[in-house]
Write a protein that holds these residues in place. Structure first.
Motif, short mmCIF file in Angstrom:
data_model
loop_
_atom_site.label_atom_id
_atom_site.label_comp_id
_atom_site.label_asym_id
_atom_site.label_seq_id
_atom_site.Cartn_x
_atom_site.Cartn_y
_atom_site.Cartn_z
N GLU A 79 8.70 -4.17 6.32
CA GLU A 79 7.26 -4.20 6.61
C GLU A 79 6.87 -5.54 7.24
OE1 GLU A 79 4.69 -3.44 3.25
OE2 GLU A 79 3.14 -2.64 4.57
N MET A 104 13.59 -7.97 -6.23
CA MET A 104 12.16 -8.13 -5.94
C MET A 104 11.75 -9.60 -6.04
SD MET A 104 10.84 -5.44 -4.89
CE MET A 104 9.17 -5.99 -4.70
N LEU A 122 12.14 -2.53 1.76
CA LEU A 122 10.95 -2.01 2.44
C LEU A 122 9.96 -3.14 2.74
CD1 LEU A 122 10.41 1.31 0.46
CD2 LEU A 122 10.82 1.15 2.90
N ALA A 123 9.86 -4.10 1.80
CA ALA A 123 8.97 -5.25 2.01
C ALA A 123 9.43 -6.06 3.22
CB ALA A 123 8.95 -6.12 0.76
N ARG A 124 10.75 -6.24 3.32
CA ARG A 124 11.33 -6.99 4.45
C ARG A 124 11.06 -6.25 5.76
NH1 ARG A 124 16.06 -7.89 1.80
NH2 ARG A 124 17.20 -6.34 2.98
N SER A 160 2.83 0.53 5.37
CA SER A 160 2.62 1.20 4.08
C SER A 160 1.13 1.38 3.82
CB SER A 160 3.25 0.39 2.96
OG SER A 160 2.53 -0.79 2.74
N TYR A 198 3.78 -4.68 -4.52
CA TYR A 198 4.59 -3.50 -4.85
C TYR A 198 4.71 -3.26 -6.36
CZ TYR A 198 5.76 -4.19 0.02
OH TYR A 198 5.67 -4.37 1.36
N TYR A 200 12.50 -1.29 -2.71
CA TYR A 200 11.20 -1.90 -2.39
C TYR A 200 11.35 -3.28 -1.73
CZ TYR A 200 8.06 1.63 -4.22
OH TYR A 200 7.35 2.79 -4.39
N ALA A 201 12.36 -4.04 -2.17
CA ALA A 201 12.58 -5.36 -1.56
C ALA A 201 12.93 -5.19 -0.08
CB ALA A 201 13.69 -6.09 -2.29
#
Lengths: 191, 110
Positions: free
Chosen positions: B55, A61, B51-53, B62, A22, B48-49
């Motif tokens: 995903e 992050m 969204l990463a989780r 994505s 990301y 984003y963190a």
């Protein structure tokens, strides 16, 4: 257009700290939003927004990446590289002491050069093996330098900013050098 | 989604934002949608963190978009909700609805 010009250093730092996949998306989003904000508000306000977003974005992050399961592997690589770095530093100190007559001034001048060169090389090697290992390596360098400062291992009296330089520039060299010179540098320009 | 497992509040909000945005949206659009609708000022990193989780759980997918000069030549990453994500949203909504059923009269006394 130079959308990221006032934040060049920050972009570089973000590129070094943020994990894949990301990293590109986050920095791109920030730059895009910054450009829009410069047009709608002022450069100063846009810069403030950019800095606040960047600083607030790193901890979640990094935490997310630490929880992702690659943690142990990255830490192992960091420990390995750290051992090699320590050996190199020891060898460099030994060579310098044999080549140059032991003198406090020479020591004070050469020590940061050797230290920064080794941390930069260590950062590049760690990043080449595993990108995420640089973060652990930077952390290990910070802790080691902090301990050495606390133990007062420096033989000659040095000002606080000299020691502070080691504490900040060491981890920075580990993090930023791979982004600057390594094969990881992407086609996206940090203008 | 396992029975009894609920979405986190940010996960819930981000999934709802993605459903609203339809088709695929990148992190900053999601962030703006949440800010406009809820007034919550969350960082792009937190988006984003999460969204990463999501995903990793298979709730969203994505794909990389095109790099543009406005983004400093960096590619965008677009997200969209998967069927599992929609199911998780439904279960979560259902759970909250059943837990809050009949409590409307009590709000004033709590």
């Amino acid at each position: 257009m130079r959308p990221c010009s006032p934040q060049t250093f920050l972009c570089l730092l973000l590129e070094s700290v943020l994990p894949d996949p990301y990293r590109e998306a986050i920095i791109g989003d920030l730059i895009e939003q910054y450009t829009l904000r410069v047009e709608s508000t002022s450069r100063f306000r846009a810069s403030c927004w950019f800095w606040s977003q960047a600083c607030r974005s790193v901890p979640p992050m990094v935490w997310c990446w630490l929880c992702s399961g690659n943690c142990f592997l990255n830490m192992s690589v960091a420990v390995g590289v750290f051992i090699v770095m320590a050996t190199l530093k020891f060898a460099a100190d030994l060579t310098i002491s044999k080549l140059v007559s032991p003198d406090q001034t020479t020591d004070v001048i050469l020590a940061p050069i050797v230290f920064l060169t080794i941390t930069a090389i260590g950062g590049c090697v760690a990043a080449r093996i595993r990108r995420g290992a640089t973060l652990f390596l930077a952390l290990m360098v910070t802790i080691t330098v902090a301990i050495l400062i606390e133990l007062k291992v420096c033989s000659s009296p040095v000002p606080w900013w000299y020691q502070f330089g080691f504490l900040t520039l060491g981890p920075l060299a580990v993090m930023i050098t791979p982004t600057l010179f390594g094969p990881l540098k992407q086609q996206g320009s940090v203008t | 989604m396992k029975r009894g497992e609920l979405l986190g509040s940010l996960e819930h909000i981000i999934l709802l934002a993605l459903v609203r945005l339809e088709g695929g949206a990148h992190g900053m659009i999601v962030r703006r949608e949440i800010e406009e609708r809820t007034g919550r000022n969350i960082s792009i990193g937190a988006v984003y963190a999460t969204l990463a989780r999501l995903e990793a759980k298979g709730y969203v997918s994505s794909f990389a978009g095109e790099p543009t000069p406005q983004r400093g030549g960096r590619a965008t990453r677009l997200f969209r909700v998967e069927a599992a994500g929609k199911r998780a949203l439904q279960i979560s909504e259902q759970t909250i609805r059943s837990m809050s059923a009949g409590l409307k009269d009590r709000w004033g006394t709590i």
